[in-house]
Scaffold this active site. Structure first.
Site, mmCIF file in Angstrom:
data_model
loop_
_atom_site.group_PDB
_atom_site.id
_atom_site.type_symbol
_atom_site.label_atom_id
_atom_site.label_comp_id
_atom_site.label_asym_id
_atom_site.label_seq_id
_atom_site.Cartn_x
_atom_site.Cartn_y
_atom_site.Cartn_z
ATOM 1 N N ILE A 212 8.056 -20.001 -20.059
ATOM 2 C CA ILE A 212 7.521 -19.708 -18.733
ATOM 3 C C ILE A 212 8.663 -19.477 -17.749
ATOM 4 O O ILE A 212 9.658 -20.208 -17.763
ATOM 5 C CB ILE A 212 6.657 -20.879 -18.197
ATOM 6 C CG1 ILE A 212 5.609 -21.309 -19.225
ATOM 7 C CG2 ILE A 212 6.015 -20.503 -16.875
ATOM 8 C CD1 ILE A 212 4.547 -20.298 -19.534
ATOM 9 N N LYS A 213 8.472 -18.478 -16.897
ATOM 10 C CA LYS A 213 9.414 -18.252 -15.799
ATOM 11 C C LYS A 213 8.714 -18.607 -14.499
ATOM 12 O O LYS A 213 7.620 -18.125 -14.215
ATOM 13 C CB LYS A 213 9.851 -16.781 -15.778
ATOM 14 C CG LYS A 213 10.758 -16.415 -14.604
ATOM 15 C CD LYS A 213 11.161 -14.952 -14.677
ATOM 16 C CE LYS A 213 11.925 -14.505 -13.447
ATOM 17 N NZ LYS A 213 12.340 -13.086 -13.520
#
Length: 298
Positions: free
Chosen positions: A201-202
């Site tokens: 996840i960013k």
């Protein structure tokens, strides 16, 4: 369905991981060999961390400052990055096939800055991702946005396609201008794509309770660099994020819009991989900047 009248904020975020494996990335030891091999081209297997260089902004912003000429601004920086986050157009036209970096391929798009950004579609087919030897596919998820459900469905479809081809998916949390950027929101915005199959996840760093975001997410989190700020500030954010559980950074504007991009990227690497403090990293940035300006003796 869970009772919506009894939603309670989580409180138990402390303590280390209880599930250990010989694979350095949280929550991903059970993935297929090909998935783990590709993730190892993004995250350094020695420390499980990454410095990604993001320059996919043109897919909705066009030739923004610092990205007018990718051949001049980005190609010289490639050797210092662990992975590159870009569009397939930029990859094919500009990035040398001999670069040796993990490619995180932007796979969503549609609206420009002139339209509602959450109205995205999947824009890269899985066959083309395989042809391009993508190490991962990146897609926006607009939790709380106008087209939230559509973006989640897009990501879930891409996860299915990626699993069939052995390509992990990066879920990118996209925050609308009217949303509150706090730990409670980001715990929600990171946990949902992880629950629905994103391999990493960013998201954005927040000063208060960021460690609860990384703790509550069952897969690695990397932070976005965000808007351009002073170099010392960007290095401080990177340091705090890593210290509070992030597995890396994906910086764009704070690198390619810096007055000395190569020096800045080296300083970021120092923070992420070598444990430099913000002061030490900024000192490295200044040293490299001055060295780049020094006249060359003939």
């Amino acid at each position: 369905m869970a009772d919506l009248d009894d939603l309670r904020d989580g409180t138990d975020f402390t303590g280390g991981e209880t599930v250990r494996s010989d694979f350095p990335l949280k929550g991903l030891a059970g993935q297929d060999w090909g998935m783990r091999a590709r993730l190892s081209r993004i995250f350094n297997p020695a420390d499980g961390k990454t410095v990604m260089l993001a320059f996919d902004h043109g897919y909705f912003q066009g030739p923004t400052s610092g990205l007018e000429r990718l051949d001049r601004s980005i190609v010289p920086l490639v050797p210092q990055a662990d992975a590159l986050m870009c569009t397939r157009g930029a990859l094919r036209t500009t990035i040398p096939a001999t670069n040796g970096k993990g490619i995180v391929l932007r796979a969503s798009g549609g609206p420009s800055v002139l339209k509602e950004l959450s109205d995205e579609e999947i824009t890269v087919g899985i066959d083309d991702a395989v042809r391009l030897d993508a190490a991962a596919l990146a897609i926006q998820v607009f939790i709380g946005g106008e087209h939230e459900t559509k973006s989640i469905k897009n990501m879930s479809t891409l996860v299915d396609q990626g699993q069939s081809a052995g390509i992990p998916v990066l879920g990118v949390t996209a925050v609308g201008k009217d949303m509150v950027r706090d730990a409670r929101y980001f715990r929600l915005a990171t946990r949902i794509p992880a629950e629905l199959g994103a391999s990493f996840i960013k998201t954005y760093y927040v000063e208060k309770d960021f460690e609860t975001i990384t703790s509550a997410c069952p897969v690695p989190i990397i932070i976005a660099g965000g808007k351009k700020v002073a170099e010392k500030e960007a290095l401080t954010v990177a340091y705090r994020a890593i210290d509070q559980g992030a597995a890396g950074v994906d910086m764009g504007r704070n690198v390619f819009q810096s007055e000395h991009p190569a020096a800045m990227l080296a300083a970021v690497r120092g923070v992420v991989h070598d444990g430099l403090t913000p002061d030490e990293a900024f000192e490295l940035f200044e040293q490299l900047s001055h060295a780049a300006l020094a006249p060359v003796s003939l």
